[in-house]
Structure formats: C-alpha cells, structure tokens
Design an enzyme around this catalytic site. Structure first.
Site, PDB file in Angstrom:
ATOM      1  N   ASP A  41      -7.906   0.751   0.439  1.00  5.27           N
ATOM      2  CA  ASP A  41      -6.781   0.846   1.341  1.00  5.27           C
ATOM      3  C   ASP A  41      -6.823   1.924   2.064  1.00  5.27           C
ATOM      4  O   ASP A  41      -7.597   2.993   1.456  1.00  5.27           O
ATOM      5  CB  ASP A  41      -5.843   0.385   0.731  1.00  5.27           C
ATOM      6  CG  ASP A  41      -5.555  -1.213   0.743  1.00  5.27           C
ATOM      7  OD1 ASP A  41      -6.234  -1.814   1.444  1.00  5.27           O
ATOM      8  OD2 ASP A  41      -4.509  -1.568  -0.230  1.00  5.27           O
ATOM      9  N   LYS A  63      -8.696  -0.238   8.209  1.00  2.00           N
ATOM     10  CA  LYS A  63      -8.699  -0.790   9.468  1.00  2.00           C
ATOM     11  C   LYS A  63     -10.215  -1.242   9.828  1.00  2.00           C
ATOM     12  O   LYS A  63     -11.300  -0.675   9.268  1.00  2.00           O
ATOM     13  CB  LYS A  63      -8.762   0.657  10.495  1.00  2.00           C
ATOM     14  CG  LYS A  63      -7.339   0.894  10.803  1.00  2.00           C
ATOM     15  CD  LYS A  63      -7.307   1.912  11.975  1.00  2.00           C
ATOM     16  CE  LYS A  63      -5.809   2.658  12.007  1.00  2.00           C
ATOM     17  NZ  LYS A  63      -5.706   4.078  11.808  1.00  2.00           N
ATOM     18  N   MET A 177       8.150   3.033   1.875  1.00  2.29           N
ATOM     19  CA  MET A 177       7.854   2.617   3.262  1.00  2.29           C
ATOM     20  C   MET A 177       9.189   2.663   4.042  1.00  2.29           C
ATOM     21  O   MET A 177      10.393   2.845   3.631  1.00  2.29           O
ATOM     22  CB  MET A 177       7.639   0.984   3.041  1.00  2.29           C
ATOM     23  CG  MET A 177       6.295   0.659   2.247  1.00  2.29           C
ATOM     24  SD  MET A 177       5.820  -0.939   2.221  1.00  2.29           S
ATOM     25  CE  MET A 177       7.028  -1.841   1.236  1.00  2.29           C
TER      26      MET A 177
HETATM   27  N1  SAH Z   1       1.209   0.082  -4.261  1.00  3.13           N
HETATM   28  C1  SAH Z   1       1.773   1.327  -3.674  1.00  3.13           C
HETATM   29  C2  SAH Z   1       2.768   1.382  -2.773  1.00  3.13           C
HETATM   30  C3  SAH Z   1       2.292   0.657  -1.685  1.00  3.13           C
HETATM   31  S1  SAH Z   1       3.439   0.449  -0.186  1.00  3.13           S
HETATM   32  C4  SAH Z   1       2.566   2.132  -4.939  1.00  3.13           C
HETATM   33  O1  SAH Z   1       2.570   1.529  -6.155  1.00  3.13           O
HETATM   34  O2  SAH Z   1       2.504   3.373  -4.905  1.00  3.13           O
HETATM   35  C5  SAH Z   1       3.037   1.972   0.787  1.00  3.13           C
HETATM   36  C6  SAH Z   1       4.201   2.878   0.499  1.00  3.13           C
HETATM   37  O3  SAH Z   1       3.945   3.498  -0.535  1.00  3.13           O
HETATM   38  C7  SAH Z   1       4.272   3.933   1.609  1.00  3.13           C
HETATM   39  O4  SAH Z   1       5.005   3.606   2.792  1.00  3.13           O
HETATM   40  C8  SAH Z   1       4.892   5.201   0.838  1.00  3.13           C
HETATM   41  O5  SAH Z   1       6.421   4.775   1.096  1.00  3.13           O
HETATM   42  C9  SAH Z   1       4.775   4.934  -0.663  1.00  3.13           C
HETATM   43  N2  SAH Z   1       3.513   5.930  -0.965  1.00  3.13           N
HETATM   44  C10 SAH Z   1       2.108   5.579  -1.216  1.00  3.13           C
HETATM   45  N3  SAH Z   1       1.644   6.749  -1.479  1.00  3.13           N
HETATM   46  C11 SAH Z   1       2.377   7.761  -1.308  1.00  3.13           C
HETATM   47  C12 SAH Z   1       2.441   9.075  -1.730  1.00  3.13           C
HETATM   48  N4  SAH Z   1       1.280   9.638  -2.169  1.00  3.13           N
HETATM   49  N5  SAH Z   1       3.359   9.736  -1.608  1.00  3.13           N
HETATM   50  C13 SAH Z   1       4.523   9.166  -0.930  1.00  3.13           C
HETATM   51  N6  SAH Z   1       4.621   7.881  -0.769  1.00  3.13           N
HETATM   52  C14 SAH Z   1       3.809   7.206  -1.122  1.00  3.13           C
END
Ligand code: SAH
Length: 508
Positions: A41, A63, A177
C-alpha cells in the site's frame, strides 16, 4: 463446504507497522521474505521491500499505471488471481491490517472464493504514532480507557455511527484519517461536554524520520495544525495523556533527527553506517551499488549443464549462482534429478537455502566462508582427481579454482551471472540533491567518492547544496582532487567516528 484446491496459494495479510521499518513483526518479515508476490500500500516504507526475495513480483496497490487508485475490487481480484496461480502472496498493509485498513474486506473476498489466508497483525499507527511523539495512550491515574475512531465520518451528518456523547467521556481519543474533519470533531466533543482545555496533539508521519508533531489543547489544536501546515497522514490524540509529551518525548530530540543523509556505497555494504545513522534519528538514503544481470554468453554454462553428469562436485558460492545455474538446467528440460550423482557444496546458509528451494540438500556447508576454509573442507572430502564445476559471477574473486586445482581437482569455472556497477543515480535522488533536500553526504572511503562522482557523470554542481562528511584525510584528499569541498572530517577514522563527527558538527 468449500474445499481449496491443493495447488492454490496462500495470502498473508501482513501488518507492516506505521513506517519505522523496525516495527514489522518477525512473522511479518518472514512472510515478506518468503512470498512470490508482494502487494503493498501507499504508506509502506519502501525500505521494507528490500526484504522481498529476489525475483518476487512486487506490485504497488496504491496507484495503478494510469495514476488512478486501484479500487478495492481490483485489489481483491488481484489477491484472488495470484492465490489461484498457486502463489504465496504477501499483502503488505500499513499499521495493522484489521485497523481501518480494509483488511477485513480482503479476508472476506478470499474466504468467499475458498482461498487460504492468514493474518499477521501489525503495530497500528493509532498507538505507535503517539508513542513516538512521547504520548502513552493510557497512563495510570490519568486515563483508564482509549478509543480509536475514524475521522472520515463527517460529525455534522446525521447518519454517522459515532456516539459523540460517549466519546466525549472517553479517557483518550485517537483519531485516524480525515484531518479535514478535525474542526467538526473538536466542536462535537466540546458540545458534548469535553473541556476546551483538554490537551491534544497531532502526529504526522509518526515513527518516520520526517515525523512532525503539533500540540495544544482542544480549543487551539485546529489553529495550530493549520499554522504548521500539518497534513495527512496524521493521527490526532485528545486527552490528558497528550500533555505527557512535554516530559516523555524521546524520538524527535535524537541528535540527527530528521536529517537526510546520503550513504555512498562501494562494493562493500554500507548497512552498518545506515544503521548507526537511523539509530540517531536520521533518514539514511543509499546510493545504488551493484545489480545482477544475465551473462553475455550462456555458452560455457550451457555446455557444463549439458554434461553435468561428468562432474563429481559443484560448488555454489552465491544465491545468484544457484539461480543462474538452475535457470539453464530447466531451459534444457532437466531438473534436480540430473544432479543425482553429483555432490553439492554451498558457501553460506543463504546459498544452501536457495538450493533447498530447488530440491537439493547440500552435501557440504562449510562453517567458514573464507575461500581458504572452503577449499580446505573440500580437500577433506578427497577431491583429488575429481571434476569440479564452479558457477560464478564474471568478476574474478578469490582464487578458489587455484586452491582446488592445487589439491588435484580439475576445475571448470563458468559465468552464471554478471555483477554490474550501477551507472547512474535514481531520478528521485538527483532531484533531492538538486533541491537541497539532502543534508549530508557521507564518504567512508576514497572509492566511494570516485563512485559518486562517476554516478553523477562528473556533474558535481549537484552536490553544492549539501554538506560533505569524510571518514579521514585520504578520503578528503580524493574529494578535494575531484573538486569537492569537505565540511566534516572524522577524527577517528571508523564508521562510528564518522557518525560522531557528524553529530558534533550539527551541534554547532
Ligand atoms: N491500518 C492502519 C491505518 C490505515 S488508515 C494502521 O493500523 O495504522 C490510514 C490512516 O492511518 C492515515 O490517514 C493516518 O490517520 C493513519 N496513519 C497511518 N500511518 C501513519 C503514520 N505513520 N503517522 C500518522 N498517522 C498514520
């Protein structure tokens, strides 16, 4: 009951963690290393992809070619079709696959098709991003609960599923998000009784060297985030624990935090330098070293493969040698059975594993990899008078053949693959240099200076916006001769001395 066909593959929904490549689990790493296909991803750290096995198919699901995002249906279809081909598929997802990652939907699609799948949980950004900002999501005496919510749901819409009255009472609230909904989220919480003075923080790119944090209170966090131009990906933390950052922050005050450092590689590996830099908070970027290509002429290898029964021993010195040899063996319509009467020696456990994948259990795996030690071990097997085949690279290394011939063997060396020095820097690195987005270039030997200048085709003006750090006077002299200005020189001429000198220089 749905019965999966015996020859279908397995899809592993693997959590890659939030960004810091060290935050993948041991099990996740193993899946990544062993899979035939890796589908990853957008938020995956590209450094993790280095662990995919050579030849694995690596597909970006963020993408597609036309720059439109692959739809979830397209991703599901891809997973299903790769599994049906009998492949072992690593579906690498950011954070934890089942936390807002649509991993559950992918699992459902696989189950529906009767395909085998497994989940390897990961470290979610919901906990890790706060942790790297110095914020524990729970703390004795402050909070005894935390909730993780999506910010995608617009709180001003009626049909929302979030219970704002309940959330306003939650100890710690972590929001993933939808940073654009933050103003509405804040208003809802205040409306439902949360104090405007509640501490809050936003963590962007948590656990990455480019992590940024903004903190404040419920009443001013929106304004502060806007002023700092903090965009996605970010998590928001609301609750008393957010104030602990003041005391507990540890990641963003490392001595090299946020510095982007170019590690110039020569043939010897640069990983120790990269590791040390990363431990101090820097983002190491490595220049390309070598790549593996097919031989210009397969003639000698094909001839040896055609006459393979005449050899008593084959000595494989590398995984690439194994791959090259078996590619040609298969091209002649043969498989491992052609080696039934031949003894096999592997140098190094990775080579032995590559052979095992071809159905071969090696006869000899010397404990030491030095050429002299391998020759001595083969000598103990009594190879006098034997014919020995050495599938190898085109660059002549240490003289194994000479050693074996001295013991009375007849040795045929054939080129199974070529080791080619990379000729240019990748485009993104050139652009980073051009825009001054690299803070420091490190040179750990004079050959690395020569390599970099040749990778730039002599255009050293690209290095003018970046500080140059050298391991010692000989390296600095070479840099000077090639027109480069050395800003930092190590006093102790070792890799850690070089890192110390950089840390000292940045304190000034
Ligand atoms: N499965 C992922 C979340 C996916 S949704 C998890 O468990 O982390 C994607 C969202 O995760 C982003 O919009 C953001 O809010 C958060 N996110 C993912 N990686 C991040 C990071 N390194 N720092 C801050 N927010 C992060």
């Amino acid at each position: 009951m749905v019965i999966a066909m015996a020859n279908t593959g397995t899809v592993y929904l693997v959590g890659a963690g939030p960004g810091d490549p060290g935050l993948i689990t041991l099990k996740g790493l193993k899946c990544l290393q062993q899979s035939d296909v890796v589908i990853y991803d957008r938020l995956i750290n590209p450094q993790l992809l280095k662990h995919a096995k050579p030849g694995a198919e690596i597909i970006y699901a963020g993408k597609s070619v036309g720059y439109h995002t692959m739809t979830q249906e397209e991703i599901n279809f891809l997973l299903i079709s790769k599994a049906r081909e009998g492949k072992k598929v690593c579906r690498l997802k950011g954070g934890d696959p089942f936390v807002f990652g649509r991993g559950g939907e992918e699992a459902e699609a696989l189950v529906k098709e009767g395909l085998h799948y497994e989940v390897v949980p990961g470290i979610t950004s919901a906990i890790a991003a706060p942790a790297y900002a110095g914020i524990p999501v729970t703390q004795r005496g402050l909070t005894s609960s935390f909730a993780v919510i999506t910010g995608h749901e617009d709180p001003t819409k009626e049909e929302g599923q979030l219970d704002w009255a309940a959330l306003a009472k939650m100890g710690t609230l972590v929001c993933l998000m939808g940073a654009e909904n933050l103003p509405n989220i804040v208003n809802k919480l205040i409306e439902h009784g949360r104090s405007p003075s509640t501490p809050a923080a936003l963590v962007q790119w948590g656990t990455w060297p480019k992590q940024r944090v903004v903190d404040g209170t419920l009443s001013d966090i929106v304004q502060r985030a806007r002023e700092a131009k903090l965009g996605p990906p970010a998590v928001t933390i609301i609750g008393e624990v957010a104030a602990l950052r003041d005391k507990l922050h540890w990641f963003d005050n490392k001595p090299l935090f946020g510095k982007r450092v170019l590690v110039t590689r020569s043939r010897e590996q640069a990983s120790r330098l990269s590791e040390l830099l990363a431990e101090l908070g820097a983002e190491p970027l490595e220049t390309p070293a070598i790549r593996i290509e097919e031989p210009e002429d397969y003639g000698p290898l094909d001839e040896a493969v055609g006459d393979i029964r005449s050899y008593q021993w084959i000595v494989f010195a590398s995984v690439n040698g194994v791959n090259g040899f078996f590619r040609r063996l298969h091209a002649q319509g043969k498989d491992a059975r052609a080696l039934a009467s031949t003894k096999i020696c592997a140098v190094g456990p990775a080579t032995a594993t590559a052979l095992k994948e071809q159905g071969i259990i090696v006869d000899l795996l010397p404990k030491e990899y030095l050429t002299s030690a391998v020759v001595a071990k083969l000598g103990e097997q009594g190879i006098s008078g034997a014919r020995v085949l050495l599938p190898r690279t085109d660059i002549v290394g240490e003289d194994m053949a000479g050693g074996l011939e001295a013991l009375g063997a007849t040795v045929d060396q054939v080129v199974a693959y070529r080791t080619v020095a990379s000729k240019e820097l990748p485009d993104d690195l050139v652009e980073d240099l051009h825009k001054g987005r690299i803070d420091i270039i490190t040179f750990a030997s004079s050959s690395t200076v020569r390599n970099l200048v040749s990778l730039l085709n002599g255009d050293i003006s690209l290095l003018s916006k970046t500080k140059i750090a050298s391991i010692g006077p000989i390296t600095s002299k070479m840099a000077g001769e090639l027109g480069l200005h050395v800003d930092i020189e190590a006093q102790e001429h070792t890799i850690s001395g070089l890192v110390d000198a950089i840390v000292e220089a940045l304190k000034l």
